[in-house]
Design a protein around this motif. Structure first.
Motif, PDB file in Angstrom:
ATOM      1  N   GLU A 206       0.806  -1.233   0.000  1.00 56.61           N
ATOM      2  CA  GLU A 206       0.000   0.000   0.000  1.00 56.61           C
ATOM      3  C   GLU A 206       0.832   1.273   0.000  1.00 56.61           C
ATOM      4  N   MET A 207       2.156   1.135   0.080  1.00 60.69           N
ATOM      5  CA  MET A 207       3.017   2.316   0.187  1.00 60.69           C
ATOM      6  C   MET A 207       4.039   2.293  -0.955  1.00 60.69           C
ATOM      7  N   PRO A 208       4.222   3.412  -1.662  1.00 59.39           N
ATOM      8  CA  PRO A 208       5.147   3.387  -2.806  1.00 59.39           C
ATOM      9  C   PRO A 208       6.606   3.441  -2.375  1.00 59.39           C
ATOM     10  N   LEU A 209       7.455   2.889  -3.224  1.00 60.30           N
ATOM     11  CA  LEU A 209       8.898   3.071  -3.076  1.00 60.30           C
ATOM     12  C   LEU A 209       9.228   4.337  -3.870  1.00 60.30           C
ATOM     13  N   ILE A 210       9.430   5.438  -3.165  1.00 57.72           N
ATOM     14  CA  ILE A 210       9.673   6.720  -3.841  1.00 57.72           C
ATOM     15  C   ILE A 210      11.063   6.692  -4.469  1.00 57.72           C
ATOM     16  N   ASP A 440      -3.917   0.065  -5.270  1.00 62.59           N
ATOM     17  CA  ASP A 440      -3.556  -0.161  -3.869  1.00 62.59           C
ATOM     18  C   ASP A 440      -2.977   1.096  -3.226  1.00 62.59           C
ATOM     19  N   MET A 441      -2.280   1.905  -4.030  1.00 60.84           N
ATOM     20  CA  MET A 441      -1.564   3.052  -3.457  1.00 60.84           C
ATOM     21  C   MET A 441      -2.294   4.379  -3.632  1.00 60.84           C
ATOM     22  N   GLU A 442      -3.481   4.336  -4.257  1.00 58.34           N
ATOM     23  CA  GLU A 442      -4.233   5.571  -4.494  1.00 58.34           C
ATOM     24  C   GLU A 442      -4.498   6.316  -3.185  1.00 58.34           C
ATOM     25  N   LYS A 443      -4.912   5.561  -2.169  1.00 58.59           N
ATOM     26  CA  LYS A 443      -5.222   6.178  -0.871  1.00 58.59           C
ATOM     27  C   LYS A 443      -3.993   6.857  -0.291  1.00 58.59           C
TER      28      LYS A 443
END
Length: 589
Positions: A206-210, A440-443
């Motif tokens: 749920e969290m991006p790898l920036i 998944d990561m939109e939120k």
């Protein structure tokens, strides 16, 4: 130990007889030169051994000895900054032993230095109940990496004794009382490379790898613990993208596997990485990097082992609670090694000569990525993100390795040679690439960056897709055949391509874009399109809109320092409003 003799030699494959007591995947020593190998097939008392060193000069009748342990890596202090070959032999130590730059056969060098002492600081205390994954103490391995010394996964007991001070990786630092008796623990663990390290549970991505790369973070983001493939032809920028990710991605540890790449390319990596400055700490990037170099002129069998060696080391750091990024460059060369060994085993070939199990082997590798809760009572969260480069022959991604990879990974960054020839870098084609993590990561993006992040991304993607359709008409009948609103779309899409997607990895400011900067750049490009569309519908001049001087300021916004973003954004926005009003020749717009 099972001992046998060589019956047949076929390149890196040795058939040994008299090996009835040996097991699959056991490490073996071949001939009096004690070449290292691994059992990959057993028929009766005959074992097929893939030898990880040059087999020239071997002959039938020479001894083969099984070590009764699977191919394993040594895990402990000393991994970071190391440069290993495909089976975790330290290349610098081999060079000292052999006295030259050429690798000699049969050299036995420990993976972790046995003479170096590390300062062990205990965390656990006598009387503590501990289990696999619990932290016994810490070692400051480099300026930026603190290694946690953990209880091995299959051990459980009470701390009977724990020491403090300087120790080598073989010296005992703790003694546990277990139901089977006292167990002495050192700072080093061994783990079989073909078996994933255990964890408590896998978490949703749920969290991006920036990464700081706009085309990736905005359009095709990868999740922490996610998997991505970067297929592309020669010269399209795969290696530069991997360097950028290694340097800028929000990962605590980087594991870089040069798997079957050209020797000169790997030399560039080995020379560049120590010189690259880590932007987060100001230290050398090597202070948080492990390199595995297995070039195309090294024995082909070791290439097959190299990605397992790399991912096991990466899992070890993931278990400590770190975010780890693993770069495999390239899995095509690994698959070619698999094909060669399969051919020598006389297995039935699959598509294009690759073994029928190519897809399952790739899946086993990529499935070891993930965002997990590690073993241990403290519930540490670690992430292992895997980015695999694929080098399809002639850039044709319909070949088996690319297709098998695409069935497994959720992010596809398709490199395009046409974009590379136009000097548009990163040469990721926005029409063929995709990320299945977006939903998944939109939120996360909408809550952590801006509530309209995904809406803006969708608008920009829509403009790029419209441009591709309109481009066909322009090629046939020219730009003049388009309506003013379609011409404006083409101009807005050009702005997205040239100002937003094009990123100079060698420019000191443009090499990295924070999410805030990416968001403001999106807003400016879309503001130009939306305000111009409104003005056009109210009778403004099309040529004046396209020729507004503020467009150059929008394009140069990417060279703005991070601490000046708000002021620069405000200034360009006001300038845009004023110049759009001028396209009417009146001030009240």
């Amino acid at each position: 130990m099972s001992k046998g003799t060589i019956k047949k030699v076929a390149g890196p494959l040795v058939i040994a007889e008299g090996m009835r007591d040996a097991n699959m995947f056991d490490v073996v020593r071949v001939s009096d030169q004690r070449l290292i190998g691994e059992i990959i097939e057993i028929h009766g008392d005959q074992a097929s051994v893939q030898v990880y060193e040059e087999t020239a000069g071997l002959k039938p009748g020479e001894p083969v000895e099984s070590m009764d342990v699977p191919m394993s890596v040594e895990l402990g202090p000393g991994l970071i900054t190391s440069i290993y070959d495909g089976i975790q032999r330290p290349l610098d130590d081999i060079m000292k032993v052999t006295g030259g730059n050429s690798l000699k056969r049969g050299v036995e060098v420990p993976s972790l230095k046995r003479d170096k002492k590390w300062e062990f600081v205990p965390v656990a205390k006598v009387g503590d109940e501990v289990e696999g994954g619990d932290v016994l103490g810490t070692v400051q391995e480099t300026i930026v990496v603190q290694q946690k010394i953990m209880v091995p996964p299959n051990v459980k007991g009470t701390v009977k004794e724990i020491r403090s001070g300087s120790f080598t990786v073989e010296e005992v630092v703790a003694v546990l009382s277990t139901p089977e008796g006292d167990k002495e623990l050192t700072m080093m663990q061994k783990w079989p490379v073909r078996r994933g390290r255990p964890y408590q549970k896998k978490l949703a991505p749920e969290m991006p790898l920036i990464t700081g790369q706009r085309v990736i973070d905005t359009f095709f983001p990868i999740a922490k613990g996610g998997v991505a493939a970067v297929p592309g032809p020669f010269g399209s920028g795969k290696t530069v993208i991997q360097h950028q990710l290694a340097k800028w991605a929000e990962a605590d540890i980087v594991v870089y596997i040069g798997c079957g790449e050209r020797g000169n390319e790997m030399t560039d990596v080995l020379n560049e990485f120590p010189e690259l400055k880590d932007p987060k700490t100001g230290e050398s990037l090597m202070e948080r990097t492990v390199l595995i170099a297995n070039t195309s002129d090294m024995p082909v069998a070791a290439r097959e082992a190299s990605i397992y060696t790399g991912i096991t080391i990466a899992e070890y750091f993931r278990d400590m609670g770190y975010s780890v990024a693993l770069m495999a460059d390239s899995t095509s060369r690994w698959a070619e090694a698999l094909r060669e060994m399969s051919g020598r085993l006389e297995e039935m070939p699959g598509e294009e000569g690759y073994p029928a199990y190519l897809g399952s082997r790739l899946a086993q590798f990529y499935e070891r990525a993930g965002h997990v809760v590690s073993l241990g009572k403290d519930g540490r969260e670690g992430a292992l993100s895997v980015i695999g480069a694929v080098s399809p022959p002639g850039g044709d991604i319909s070949e088996p390795v690319s297709q098998a990879t695409l069935r497994i990974v959720k992010v596809f960054w398709g490199l395009d040679s046409n974009l590379a020839y136009k000097r548009h870098f990163p040469a990721i084609n926005w029409l063929t690439s995709y990320s299945l993590y977006l939903q998944d990561m939109e939120k996360w993006f909408n809550e952590e960056v801006a509530a309209d992040w995904m809406d803006n991304r969708q608008k920009m993607m829509g403009l790029l897709q419209d441009e591709a359709e309109l481009d066909e008409i322009v090629k046939m009948v020219g730009m003049d055949a388009l309506s003013p609103s379609d011409r404006l779309k083409m101009e807005a899409a050009r702005s997205i391509r040239e100002d937003f997607l094009h990123q100079n990895s060698f420019h000191e400011i443009d090499t990295y874009s924070s999410l805030k900067k990416q968001y403001l750049m999106m807003k400016l490009v879309l503001a130009f399109y939306e305000e111009s569309s409104r003005a056009l519908s109210e009778g403004a001049s099309m040529n004046k809109l396209i020729g507004m001087p503020v467009r150059e300021q929008i394009g140069r916004f990417k060279y703005t320092h991070e601490d000046e973003l708000d002021d620069a954004y405000q200034k360009v926005t006001e300038e845009l409003t004023a110049e759009v009003a001028d396209t009417f020749g009146k001030e009240d717009f």
